[in-house]
Design a protein around this motif. Structure first.
Motif, mmCIF file in Angstrom:
data_model
loop_
_atom_site.group_PDB
_atom_site.id
_atom_site.type_symbol
_atom_site.label_atom_id
_atom_site.label_comp_id
_atom_site.label_asym_id
_atom_site.label_seq_id
_atom_site.Cartn_x
_atom_site.Cartn_y
_atom_site.Cartn_z
ATOM 1 N N LEU A 1 -26.449 -32.933 -3.346
ATOM 2 C CA LEU A 1 -26.373 -34.229 -4.018
ATOM 3 C C LEU A 1 -26.343 -34.057 -5.537
ATOM 4 C CD1 LEU A 1 -26.542 -37.359 -3.875
ATOM 5 C CD2 LEU A 1 -29.021 -37.112 -3.963
ATOM 6 N N PHE A 2 -27.222 -33.225 -6.064
ATOM 7 C CA PHE A 2 -27.255 -33.028 -7.507
ATOM 8 C C PHE A 2 -26.016 -32.288 -8.005
ATOM 9 C CE2 PHE A 2 -31.755 -34.106 -7.236
ATOM 10 C CZ PHE A 2 -31.927 -34.813 -8.410
ATOM 11 N N ALA A 3 -25.465 -31.398 -7.184
ATOM 12 C CA ALA A 3 -24.300 -30.627 -7.616
ATOM 13 C C ALA A 3 -22.992 -31.378 -7.429
ATOM 14 C CB ALA A 3 -24.245 -29.312 -6.852
ATOM 15 N N SER A 4 -22.970 -32.424 -6.602
ATOM 16 C CA SER A 4 -21.703 -33.074 -6.264
ATOM 17 C C SER A 4 -21.010 -33.655 -7.483
ATOM 18 C CB SER A 4 -21.960 -34.180 -5.225
ATOM 19 O OG SER A 4 -22.844 -35.173 -5.742
ATOM 20 N N LYS A 5 -21.777 -34.179 -8.417
ATOM 21 C CA LYS A 5 -21.183 -34.742 -9.622
ATOM 22 C C LYS A 5 -20.449 -33.675 -10.416
ATOM 23 C CE LYS A 5 -21.731 -36.200 -14.211
ATOM 24 N NZ LYS A 5 -21.806 -35.437 -15.458
ATOM 25 N N ALA A 6 -21.110 -32.538 -10.650
ATOM 26 C CA ALA A 6 -20.491 -31.470 -11.431
ATOM 27 C C ALA A 6 -19.315 -30.851 -10.696
ATOM 28 C CB ALA A 6 -21.538 -30.405 -11.766
ATOM 29 N N GLU B 1 -28.491 -47.702 -0.056
ATOM 30 C CA GLU B 1 -29.570 -47.714 0.926
ATOM 31 C C GLU B 1 -29.542 -46.505 1.846
ATOM 32 O OE1 GLU B 1 -32.011 -49.693 1.061
ATOM 33 O OE2 GLU B 1 -31.396 -51.234 -0.366
ATOM 34 N N SER B 2 -28.659 -45.544 1.580
ATOM 35 C CA SER B 2 -28.564 -44.378 2.444
ATOM 36 C C SER B 2 -28.139 -43.166 1.628
ATOM 37 C CB SER B 2 -27.557 -44.616 3.574
ATOM 38 O OG SER B 2 -26.239 -44.733 3.048
ATOM 39 N N TYR B 3 -28.341 -42.009 2.207
ATOM 40 C CA TYR B 3 -27.938 -40.773 1.530
ATOM 41 C C TYR B 3 -26.430 -40.737 1.326
ATOM 42 C CZ TYR B 3 -27.094 -35.810 0.739
ATOM 43 O OH TYR B 3 -26.681 -34.617 0.214
ATOM 44 N N ALA B 4 -25.661 -41.211 2.307
ATOM 45 C CA ALA B 4 -24.203 -41.180 2.199
ATOM 46 C C ALA B 4 -23.721 -42.014 1.018
ATOM 47 C CB ALA B 4 -23.575 -41.671 3.504
ATOM 48 N N THR B 5 -24.308 -43.203 0.848
ATOM 49 C CA THR B 5 -23.916 -44.052 -0.277
ATOM 50 C C THR B 5 -24.312 -43.413 -1.595
ATOM 51 O OG1 THR B 5 -24.325 -45.972 1.146
ATOM 52 C CG2 THR B 5 -24.051 -46.388 -1.206
ATOM 53 N N LEU B 6 -25.486 -42.809 -1.627
ATOM 54 C CA LEU B 6 -25.950 -42.139 -2.836
ATOM 55 C C LEU B 6 -25.035 -40.968 -3.186
ATOM 56 C CD1 LEU B 6 -28.449 -42.572 -4.694
ATOM 57 C CD2 LEU B 6 -29.532 -40.695 -3.467
ATOM 58 N N ALA C 1 -21.862 -40.683 -2.342
ATOM 59 C CA ALA C 1 -20.580 -41.222 -2.811
ATOM 60 C C ALA C 1 -20.674 -41.673 -4.265
ATOM 61 C CB ALA C 1 -20.146 -42.382 -1.912
ATOM 62 N N ALA C 2 -21.786 -42.330 -4.619
ATOM 63 C CA ALA C 2 -21.947 -42.788 -6.001
ATOM 64 C C ALA C 2 -22.079 -41.606 -6.952
ATOM 65 C CB ALA C 2 -23.176 -43.694 -6.105
ATOM 66 N N ARG C 3 -22.796 -40.575 -6.519
ATOM 67 C CA ARG C 3 -22.968 -39.388 -7.366
ATOM 68 C C ARG C 3 -21.625 -38.693 -7.607
ATOM 69 N NH1 ARG C 3 -27.124 -37.706 -10.676
ATOM 70 N NH2 ARG C 3 -27.453 -35.474 -10.588
ATOM 71 N N SER C 4 -20.827 -38.576 -6.563
ATOM 72 C CA SER C 4 -19.514 -37.963 -6.710
ATOM 73 C C SER C 4 -18.600 -38.816 -7.574
ATOM 74 C CB SER C 4 -18.888 -37.745 -5.325
ATOM 75 O OG SER C 4 -19.710 -36.934 -4.508
ATOM 76 N N LEU C 5 -18.680 -40.132 -7.401
ATOM 77 C CA LEU C 5 -17.863 -41.037 -8.211
ATOM 78 C C LEU C 5 -18.212 -40.914 -9.687
ATOM 79 C CD1 LEU C 5 -15.701 -43.282 -7.885
ATOM 80 C CD2 LEU C 5 -17.574 -44.934 -7.831
ATOM 81 N N GLN C 6 -19.480 -40.642 -9.968
ATOM 82 C CA GLN C 6 -19.862 -40.428 -11.369
ATOM 83 C C GLN C 6 -19.144 -39.219 -11.959
ATOM 84 O OE1 GLN C 6 -23.951 -39.424 -12.082
ATOM 85 N NE2 GLN C 6 -23.705 -39.437 -14.305
ATOM 86 N N GLY C 7 -18.944 -38.181 -11.164
ATOM 87 C CA GLY C 7 -18.207 -37.024 -11.643
ATOM 88 C C GLY C 7 -16.787 -37.370 -12.034
ATOM 89 N N LEU C 8 -16.158 -38.262 -11.271
ATOM 90 C CA LEU C 8 -14.805 -38.714 -11.614
ATOM 91 C C LEU C 8 -14.801 -39.453 -12.940
ATOM 92 C CD1 LEU C 8 -11.815 -39.161 -10.833
ATOM 93 C CD2 LEU C 8 -12.560 -41.225 -9.596
#
Length: 459
Positions: A84-89, A130-135, A137-144
């Motif tokens: 999760l923490f690495a997905s953005k980078a 409200e779920s890990y999957a949504t979190l 997705a949001a974390r990855s979207l931040q990388g974009l």
């Protein structure tokens, strides 16, 4: 008027960088709740906090000043949190080559606005996840969003502040905002999460992001910058990557950030196991490092203005300080001692970043075409390499080799790389004979783009 607009645009970019890094770290306080939810305990249903500063939930007291990364909780959950923490980078690393090329083609304002829009969307998603999957997705979207906003913002500063020492000063201010966002976000998120609820930190950041985007629209609407039609074609990113001078700078940026990226997910557990540190001590460990970072930026900007030919030396000195500080971390035995080497690491990073980011723009000016999207995409890739590996690799290295060996290895890498910057010693003597900027200054304006650039110079 041009100077005033330039300062306002600098403010817009600094706020964008601040928001990106705050969003990167403000997620930390809510991770324990999501871990509890994944275990089926539903710790996210927060009980009423007592009158004191702590609340109980998920099995223990939690400080309003959370750790930089949550403590280890078990095998599979550790992997999920690390990913999760690495997905953005990771996503930012993949998108940066494309974003740099696009920025070179369409200009800086439109990608910056698009990045802010994506950051607003992902911040709102964080608020209501409200779920890990949504979190995830949001974390990855931040990388974009970061791939466009960060690269376009830094490139915009380099373009608007064309001459030294103004360029180094402006980039130094941007770096200070990055540092403040990263170090202040966990306490900011922890306090608001404790007393106002999980959604409030993200809603606050989303509102600031929206206001920043509206200000950018008012200052430099992308559809009004018709000068891009006549703008020279920037050097392709693959050609910049094989430029030996740019490659040396990119390697230094990646190497100097590895200690920070690898310590963030591992130092909390080490402090608890080796010195019995409390939650508030772990949470406040990195906050004092903001001040030496700003001091390092200030000192480097002043030295660069007085002795611009020694930029390589400031970077090499910063890497030596980082290496020595990394080696000292395992020798610390209490909370106060740990703060000293961490401050040294952040001070060294400030020296390296503040000295070498303007050097990238100068190298493009004298060796390529003065279009900065791709070269700062390379810089962003360098950062992302460190921060993509950190949350995933660092824990495994500590598990197999030990925390002391991790720090000694990182310190040795920085000390050994410092002499490589001698390769940049003669950069300041290069003549900008083929620079698009100097062609404009020598030949005078010939078109819409040239005229606008010349008016900016006069302003």
């Amino acid at each position: 008027e041009a100077r005033r607009q330039r300062r306002l645009l600098l403010g817009v970019v600094c706020v964008a960088l601040l928001l990106d890094n705050m969003l990167y770290m403000v997620i930390v306080p809510i991770i324990p709740d999501y871990v509890a939810a994944m275990r089926g305990e539903r710790g996210a249903a927060r009980p009423a906090a007592p009158a004191g500063g702590n609340e109980s939930g998920g099995g223990g007291n939690r400080s309003v000043f959370p750790a930089r990364y949550p403590p280890a909780t078990g095998g599979n959950e550790d992997v999920q949190i690390g990913v999760l923490f690495a997905s953005k980078a990771i996503l930012q690393l993949l998108v940066n080559p494309l974003s740099g090329t696009l920025i070179d083609r369409v200009g800086y304002e439109a990608p910056l606005l698009a990045g802010l829009a994506v950051m607003f969307l992902c911040t709102a998603t964080f608020a209501f996840a409200e779920s890990y999957a949504t979190l995830f997705a949001a974390r990855s979207l931040q990388g974009l969003g970061s791939a466009f906003a960060d690269t376009a913002g830094i490139a915009l500063i380099a373009d608007r502040y064309a001459e030294e020492p103004a360029r180094s000063r402006a980039l130094g201010i941007a770096l200070a905002c990055i540092s403040f966002g990263s170090l202040a976000a966990p306490p900011f998120g922890g306090v608001l999460y404790e007393f106002a609820g999980r959604r409030v930190p993200f809603l606050v950041l989303a509102c600031v992001c929206l206001l920043d985007g509206l200000l950018l629209l008012a200052l430099a609407p992308p559809w009004a910058t018709g000068a891009r039609v006549n703008m020279p074609v920037g050097t392709p990113i693959h050609r910049l990557m094989i430029d030996p001078y740019i490659a040396v700078v990119a390697g230094a940026l990646a190497t100097c950030n590895i200690p920070l990226a690898f310590l963030e997910p591992t130092i909390a557990n080490w402090m608890k196991e080796s010195m019995g540190a409390s939650e508030w001590e772990v949470g406040l460990t990195w906050l004092p490092a903001f001040f030496p970072h700003v001091l390092g930026v200030y000192i480097t900007v002043r030295l660069a203005a007085a002795y611009p030919h020694l930029q390589w030396f400031y970077g090499a000195l910063g890497m030596a300080i980082i290496g020595a500080s990394s080696c000292l971390v395992p020798a610390c035995r209490n909370f106060g001692q740990v703060i000293v080497p961490l401050c040294g690491i952040c001070f060294g990073i400030a020296l390296v970043d503040t000295a070498l980011l303007p050097t990238l723009a100068f190298l493009v000016d004298v060796r390529h075409v003065s279009i900065y999207g791709s070269v700062y995409a390379i810089a962003d890739i360098s950062y992302c390499v460190a921060y993509a590996l950190g949350p995933i690799v660092a824990g495994q290295i500590v598990h197999t080799m030990g925390f002391a060996q991790l720090n000694l290895g990182m310190g040795l890498a920085n000390v050994l790389y410092a002499p490589v910057l001698l390769f940049l010693k003669n950069v300041c003597q290069m003549k900008p004979s083929h620079s698009e900027r100097n062609i404009l200054l020598e030949e005078g304006p010939k078109g819409l783009y040239d005229t606008i650039k010349m008016e900016e110079r006069k302003g």
